[in-house]
Write a protein that holds these residues in place. Structure first.
Motif, PDB file in Angstrom:
ATOM      1  N   LYS A  82       0.827  -1.213   0.000  1.00 33.74           N
ATOM      2  CA  LYS A  82       0.000   0.000   0.000  1.00 33.74           C
ATOM      3  C   LYS A  82       0.858   1.258   0.000  1.00 33.74           C
ATOM      4  O   LYS A  82       0.423   2.305  -0.455  1.00 33.74           O
ATOM      5  CB  LYS A  82      -0.926   0.015   1.209  1.00 33.74           C
ATOM      6  CG  LYS A  82      -2.118  -0.880   1.060  1.00 33.74           C
ATOM      7  CD  LYS A  82      -3.070  -0.720   2.236  1.00 33.74           C
ATOM      8  CE  LYS A  82      -4.277  -1.610   2.070  1.00 33.74           C
ATOM      9  NZ  LYS A  82      -5.205  -1.464   3.203  1.00 33.74           N
ATOM     10  N   THR A  83       2.091   1.161   0.532  1.00 27.21           N
ATOM     11  CA  THR A  83       2.952   2.343   0.596  1.00 27.21           C
ATOM     12  C   THR A  83       3.655   2.623  -0.723  1.00 27.21           C
ATOM     13  O   THR A  83       4.204   3.706  -0.893  1.00 27.21           O
ATOM     14  CB  THR A  83       4.028   2.182   1.683  1.00 27.21           C
ATOM     15  OG1 THR A  83       4.880   1.079   1.349  1.00 27.21           O
ATOM     16  CG2 THR A  83       3.404   1.962   3.042  1.00 27.21           C
ATOM     17  N   LYS A  84       3.661   1.672  -1.625  1.00 22.46           N
ATOM     18  CA  LYS A  84       4.307   1.891  -2.916  1.00 22.46           C
ATOM     19  C   LYS A  84       3.566   2.961  -3.696  1.00 22.46           C
ATOM     20  O   LYS A  84       2.357   3.102  -3.584  1.00 22.46           O
ATOM     21  CB  LYS A  84       4.333   0.601  -3.743  1.00 22.46           C
ATOM     22  CG  LYS A  84       5.313  -0.418  -3.240  1.00 22.46           C
ATOM     23  CD  LYS A  84       5.332  -1.592  -4.181  1.00 22.46           C
ATOM     24  CE  LYS A  84       6.358  -2.607  -3.774  1.00 22.46           C
ATOM     25  NZ  LYS A  84       6.373  -3.750  -4.696  1.00 22.46           N
ATOM     26  N   THR A  85       4.309   3.696  -4.500  1.00 22.24           N
ATOM     27  CA  THR A  85       3.674   4.719  -5.317  1.00 22.24           C
ATOM     28  C   THR A  85       2.895   4.049  -6.439  1.00 22.24           C
ATOM     29  O   THR A  85       3.323   3.021  -6.976  1.00 22.24           O
ATOM     30  CB  THR A  85       4.734   5.661  -5.922  1.00 22.24           C
ATOM     31  OG1 THR A  85       5.666   4.876  -6.672  1.00 22.24           O
ATOM     32  CG2 THR A  85       5.458   6.421  -4.835  1.00 22.24           C
ATOM     33  N   PRO A  86       1.775   4.619  -6.805  1.00 22.01           N
ATOM     34  CA  PRO A  86       0.999   4.014  -7.891  1.00 22.01           C
ATOM     35  C   PRO A  86       1.771   4.133  -9.203  1.00 22.01           C
ATOM     36  O   PRO A  86       2.573   5.041  -9.376  1.00 22.01           O
ATOM     37  CB  PRO A  86      -0.292   4.836  -7.928  1.00 22.01           C
ATOM     38  CG  PRO A  86       0.047   6.117  -7.267  1.00 22.01           C
ATOM     39  CD  PRO A  86       1.143   5.812  -6.284  1.00 22.01           C
ATOM     40  N   PRO A  87       1.529   3.227 -10.114  1.00 21.10           N
ATOM     41  CA  PRO A  87       2.251   3.291 -11.391  1.00 21.10           C
ATOM     42  C   PRO A  87       1.898   4.561 -12.157  1.00 21.10           C
ATOM     43  O   PRO A  87       0.791   5.088 -12.035  1.00 21.10           O
ATOM     44  CB  PRO A  87       1.776   2.043 -12.133  1.00 21.10           C
ATOM     45  CG  PRO A  87       0.501   1.658 -11.478  1.00 21.10           C
ATOM     46  CD  PRO A  87       0.587   2.144 -10.062  1.00 21.10           C
ATOM     47  N   ALA A  88       2.860   5.041 -12.914  1.00 18.80           N
ATOM     48  CA  ALA A  88       2.633   6.257 -13.703  1.00 18.80           C
ATOM     49  C   ALA A  88       1.552   5.972 -14.740  1.00 18.80           C
ATOM     50  O   ALA A  88       1.451   4.861 -15.253  1.00 18.80           O
ATOM     51  CB  ALA A  88       3.925   6.670 -14.385  1.00 18.80           C
ATOM     52  N   PRO A  89       0.746   6.977 -15.031  1.00 22.21           N
ATOM     53  CA  PRO A  89      -0.301   6.744 -16.039  1.00 22.21           C
ATOM     54  C   PRO A  89       0.335   6.426 -17.384  1.00 22.21           C
ATOM     55  O   PRO A  89       1.415   6.906 -17.713  1.00 22.21           O
ATOM     56  CB  PRO A  89      -1.072   8.057 -16.075  1.00 22.21           C
ATOM     57  CG  PRO A  89      -0.177   9.073 -15.464  1.00 22.21           C
ATOM     58  CD  PRO A  89       0.738   8.340 -14.530  1.00 22.21           C
ATOM     59  N   ALA A  90      -0.354   5.617 -18.137  1.00 16.38           N
ATOM     60  CA  ALA A  90       0.158   5.211 -19.447  1.00 16.38           C
ATOM     61  C   ALA A  90       0.235   6.421 -20.360  1.00 16.38           C
ATOM     62  O   ALA A  90      -0.558   7.361 -20.269  1.00 16.38           O
ATOM     63  CB  ALA A  90      -0.749   4.148 -20.041  1.00 16.38           C
ATOM     64  N   ALA A  91       1.212   6.395 -21.240  1.00 17.07           N
ATOM     65  CA  ALA A  91       1.360   7.491 -22.193  1.00 17.07           C
ATOM     66  C   ALA A  91       0.127   7.536 -23.088  1.00 17.07           C
ATOM     67  O   ALA A  91      -0.468   6.506 -23.395  1.00 17.07           O
ATOM     68  CB  ALA A  91       2.609   7.267 -23.032  1.00 17.07           C
ATOM     69  N   PRO A  92      -0.268   8.733 -23.455  1.00 18.80           N
ATOM     70  CA  PRO A  92      -1.465   8.813 -24.309  1.00 18.80           C
ATOM     71  C   PRO A  92      -1.234   8.053 -25.607  1.00 18.80           C
ATOM     72  O   PRO A  92      -0.158   8.094 -26.190  1.00 18.80           O
ATOM     73  CB  PRO A  92      -1.656  10.309 -24.551  1.00 18.80           C
ATOM     74  CG  PRO A  92      -0.377  10.954 -24.160  1.00 18.80           C
ATOM     75  CD  PRO A  92       0.327  10.018 -23.215  1.00 18.80           C
ATOM     76  N   ALA A  93      -2.260   7.388 -26.014  1.00 18.31           N
ATOM     77  CA  ALA A  93      -2.169   6.589 -27.239  1.00 18.31           C
ATOM     78  C   ALA A  93      -2.060   7.518 -28.444  1.00 18.31           C
ATOM     79  O   ALA A  93      -2.699   8.563 -28.500  1.00 18.31           O
ATOM     80  CB  ALA A  93      -3.385   5.689 -27.368  1.00 18.31           C
ATOM     81  N   GLY A  94      -1.224   7.141 -29.375  1.00 19.82           N
ATOM     82  CA  GLY A  94      -1.057   7.934 -30.592  1.00 19.82           C
ATOM     83  C   GLY A  94      -2.258   7.750 -31.501  1.00 19.82           C
ATOM     84  O   GLY A  94      -3.194   6.989 -31.217  1.00 19.82           O
ATOM     85  N   PRO A  95      -2.239   8.442 -32.627  1.00 22.94           N
ATOM     86  CA  PRO A  95      -3.365   8.315 -33.548  1.00 22.94           C
ATOM     87  C   PRO A  95      -3.423   6.907 -34.143  1.00 22.94           C
ATOM     88  O   PRO A  95      -2.407   6.238 -34.302  1.00 22.94           O
ATOM     89  CB  PRO A  95      -3.058   9.356 -34.625  1.00 22.94           C
ATOM     90  CG  PRO A  95      -1.603   9.635 -34.497  1.00 22.94           C
ATOM     91  CD  PRO A  95      -1.227   9.359 -33.083  1.00 22.94           C
ATOM     92  N   THR A  96      -4.622   6.495 -34.474  1.00 21.47           N
ATOM     93  CA  THR A  96      -4.801   5.172 -35.072  1.00 21.47           C
ATOM     94  C   THR A  96      -4.378   5.227 -36.536  1.00 21.47           C
ATOM     95  O   THR A  96      -4.154   6.308 -37.111  1.00 21.47           O
ATOM     96  CB  THR A  96      -6.274   4.737 -34.977  1.00 21.47           C
ATOM     97  OG1 THR A  96      -7.063   5.646 -35.753  1.00 21.47           O
ATOM     98  CG2 THR A  96      -6.751   4.682 -33.536  1.00 21.47           C
ATOM     99  N   ALA A  97      -4.275   4.064 -37.148  1.00 13.93           N
ATOM    100  CA  ALA A  97      -3.866   3.977 -38.560  1.00 13.93           C
ATOM    101  C   ALA A  97      -4.863   4.709 -39.452  1.00 13.93           C
ATOM    102  O   ALA A  97      -4.473   5.385 -40.422  1.00 13.93           O
ATOM    103  CB  ALA A  97      -3.734   2.517 -38.974  1.00 13.93           C
ATOM    104  N   GLU A  98      -6.145   4.603 -39.121  1.00 16.64           N
ATOM    105  CA  GLU A  98      -7.156   5.271 -39.929  1.00 16.64           C
ATOM    106  C   GLU A  98      -7.002   6.785 -39.849  1.00 16.64           C
ATOM    107  O   GLU A  98      -7.158   7.500 -40.853  1.00 16.64           O
ATOM    108  CB  GLU A  98      -8.574   4.868 -39.485  1.00 16.64           C
ATOM    109  CG  GLU A  98      -8.953   3.437 -39.825  1.00 16.64           C
ATOM    110  CD  GLU A  98      -8.397   2.431 -38.820  1.00 16.64           C
ATOM    111  OE1 GLU A  98      -7.953   2.835 -37.731  1.00 16.64           O
ATOM    112  OE2 GLU A  98      -8.389   1.241 -39.142  1.00 16.64           O
ATOM    113  N   GLU A  99      -6.708   7.292 -38.654  1.00 20.14           N
ATOM    114  CA  GLU A  99      -6.534   8.736 -38.503  1.00 20.14           C
ATOM    115  C   GLU A  99      -5.315   9.223 -39.291  1.00 20.14           C
ATOM    116  O   GLU A  99      -5.347  10.283 -39.917  1.00 20.14           O
ATOM    117  CB  GLU A  99      -6.397   9.098 -37.030  1.00 20.14           C
ATOM    118  CG  GLU A  99      -7.664   8.884 -36.217  1.00 20.14           C
ATOM    119  CD  GLU A  99      -7.450   9.035 -34.721  1.00 20.14           C
ATOM    120  OE1 GLU A  99      -8.470   9.162 -34.022  1.00 20.14           O
ATOM    121  OE2 GLU A  99      -6.293   9.022 -34.258  1.00 20.14           O
ATOM    122  N   LEU A 100      -4.232   8.446 -39.250  1.00 18.71           N
ATOM    123  CA  LEU A 100      -3.045   8.825 -40.010  1.00 18.71           C
ATOM    124  C   LEU A 100      -3.321   8.825 -41.510  1.00 18.71           C
ATOM    125  O   LEU A 100      -2.903   9.745 -42.236  1.00 18.71           O
ATOM    126  CB  LEU A 100      -1.882   7.869 -39.683  1.00 18.71           C
ATOM    127  CG  LEU A 100      -1.274   8.006 -38.283  1.00 18.71           C
ATOM    128  CD1 LEU A 100      -0.251   6.915 -38.059  1.00 18.71           C
ATOM    129  CD2 LEU A 100      -0.643   9.373 -38.106  1.00 18.71           C
TER     130      LEU A 100
END
Length: 133
Positions: free
Chosen positions: A105-123
């Motif tokens: 419980k004392t451990k720091t929570p994991p860092a939030p995941a990096a925002p997902a990049g654009p999808t193939a369709e968007e590119l």
């Protein structure tokens, strides 16, 4: 070479492990005393005044000489002491579970995941729009 050895010895994981071993030994002694001096007398009281440490199955009686000295000690299966050891194990396991749970419980929570990049369709849509210009 000595500097590399010092860096290896002083890493956090080795120190954490050493502290854990020392604490486990101390907790084991405390819990062993708790079981032997507090828990088992209570259990023995409710079991009809039985001291579990004295329960045994005698295989061979002790042989006592004429002078009162024990010539041959008794041979016995001490199953009551084994019951004490099992209770001790259960309590040590439970205490260690609580310690690990509190530590986690004392451990720091994991860092939030990096925002997902654009999808193939968007590119592909961006490329199409750029080619139209």
């Amino acid at each position: 070479m000595l500097k590399e050895f010092k860096n290896f010895i002083l890493t956090g994981n080795v120190i954490d492990f050493a502290v854990a071993v020392i604490l486990a030994g101390a907790v084991g002694l405390v819990v062993n005393g708790f079981v032997a001096d507090i828990i088992m007398p209570i259990v023995g009281h409710f079991a009809g005044g039985v001291d579990f440490a004295d329960l045994k199955l005698i295989l061979d009686e002790a042989v006592v000489g004429a002078d009162g000295a024990i010539a041959k000690p008794e041979n016995a299966i001490r199953w009551g002491a084994w019951i004490n050891t099992i209770v001790n194990l259960l309590i040590v396991g439970f205490v260690m579970f609580l310690i690990v749970k509190a530590y986690n419980k004392t451990k720091t929570p994991p860092a939030p995941a990096a925002p997902a990049g654009p999808t193939a369709e968007e590119l592909l849509a961006e490329i199409r729009d750029a080619l139209k210009k």
